[in-house]
Write an enzyme that holds these catalytic residues in place. Structure first.
Site: not given
Length: 428
Positions: A9, A11, A14-16, A136, A205, A302
């Site tokens: 779900l 692209l 991150v999906g790439t 990480i 987070k 990234g």
């Protein structure tokens, strides 16, 4: 095993990265899992959009149900972001017995308990390593690596944007507004940077890390949040003179089964490992009763670092499929949440005051601390030719928040105190 088919779900960046790793590491993934992993469908907003990765046209779809309702898809990877739609798609996928891998910190911080409960009901896995600290492996470390220990404190730099800004301010003596503009031009900060610079991203987070580390249902509303937009280059300069770096820290602590979680700019002693974490890097410091102190450091965002964490979760799901143990990962919160009161939260403090430049003022200041039983580690006065007031820097010994609030409230009412310029927690 038969090939494991994955639906993606999203692209974007991150999906790439996920597609690149899955397609480029097939032999490695096969050797680790015993099964081929195949990207079967990818949800995109516009199939005709030019992309920097080659994907077969029949794999792309603009219809989410081509992924969610596809009986051949075993695992759904959610990298579309957002909350409401992502939540809807995840719950629908779980209802159909599909396992979930996500990088969505916002969703897991706000609705993680509901999603995990649905997964347990359906016997499905939900893994979300990439939701905190990018590349990480901190979530897996908390759940598995510390499973035999009791964590007493988690302290970390978990937002790369703010760490970049504070690092540049420290290294170059630049002002906050100037560095923020540079971060936006470089793509490190969004056009609306509020979530990052006001600490909300880090708070989400820390909600996740606090829940996992302390085995309690921590809510976002339990996190005290203060961002970096009021940090000045003068604060950083004074901190450096005294041997401190300013960092936006997420801090989760447990004492006698009572917990506190906060995000705030903090003076970190230069000898502490977190003080040397600069740029867009993240680091998480974990204290365990048995292991002592440990630190985990790496890129916090990234394409490829985050995608690495996602694919690691994919591998974990496939291994569970092979063993027939999906949905049995035992990290559901089982402890009652007990939040600390202001009287139970204690730390050292850095205070910068502008006061009347006349005899007896320092004695009045120190007397206020004494009245509220706050002991002082150091008191310094620095001349400033640009400021007609006297500048007094005070570092306290450990003091509870209730006492500190009384001290600051009394300062606000004193004629000789012209401004409480800065107050920071001190660590290290």
């Amino acid at each position: 095993m038969k090939p494991i088919r994955v639906g993606l779900l999203g692209l974007g960046t991150v999906g790439t990265g996920v597609v690149r790793i899955v397609e480029g590491h097939q032999q490695d993934l096969l050797s680790q899992t015993g099964a081929a992993i195949e990207i079967a469908k990818i949800l995109v907003q516009d199939k005709s959009k030019a992309r920097n990765i080659s994907v077969s046209a029949d794999v792309l779809t603009e219809n989410p149900w081509d992924v969610i309702e596809n009986p051949e898809i075993d695992i759904v990877v959610e990298v579309m972001g957002g909350i409401d739609l992502a939540k809807k798609y995840m719950l629908e996928a779980l209802d159909r017995g599909k396992h979930i891998v996500t990088a969505n910190k916002d969703l897991m911080a706000l609705h993680g308990q509901e999603i995990l409960a649905k997964a347990a009901e359906k016997g499905c896995d939900v893994f979300y390593e990439a939701s905190v600290a990018g590349g990480i492996p901190i979530i897996r470390t908390l759940v598995e690596g510390f499973s035999s220990d009791r964590i007493t404190k988690i302290m970390g730099i978990v937002n790369g944007t703010t760490n970049y800004i504070l690092s540049k301010m420290s290294q170059e003596g630049a002002a906050y507004d100037d560095v923020l503009k540079e971060a936006q031009q470089l793509g490190y900060a969004e056009s609306d940077p509020t979530s990052d610079v006001e600490g909300f991203d880090a708070a989400r987070k820390m909600t996740i890390l606090g829940t996992l580390g302390f085995h309690a249902n921590v809510s976002l509303s339990d996190v005290t949040v203060k961002g970096i937009s009021q940090v000045t280059k003068e604060d950083i300069t004074y901190g450096k003179r005294l041997g401190y770096e300013v960092k936006l820290l997420g801090i989760a602590e447990r004492n006698d089964e009572h917990i506190s979680i906060s995000v705030q700019p903090t003076m970190v002693k230069t000898s502490h490992p977190l003080a040397s974490v600069n740029g867009v890097y993240n680091a998480v410091y974990v204290y365990g009763e048995a292991v002592g102190e440990t630190m985990f450091y790496g890129p916090g965002a990234g394409e490829m670092p985050t995608a690495t964490s996602i694919v690691a979760d994919l591998v974990a799901v496939v291994r569970n499929l092979k063993l027939g143990i999906n949905g049995q990962r035992g990290f559901a919160p089982y402890k009652e949440k007990k939040l600390k009161t202001d009287e139970q939260i204690a730390s050292k403090n850095f205070i910068l005051l502008h006061v009347a430049d006349k005899a007896g003022v320092l004695a009045q200041i120190t007397q206020v601390f004494a009245q509220h039983e706050v002991s002082l580690e150091s008191v310094l006065q620095h001349p400033n030719s640009l400021n007609p007031n006297a500048e007094i820097i005070i570092i306290t010994h450990d003091a509870n928040q209730a006492s500190m609030k009384k001290v600051l409230h009394q300062f606000e009412a004193m004629d000789v105190v012209h401004a409480i310029k800065s107050v920071y927690r001190v660590e290290g």
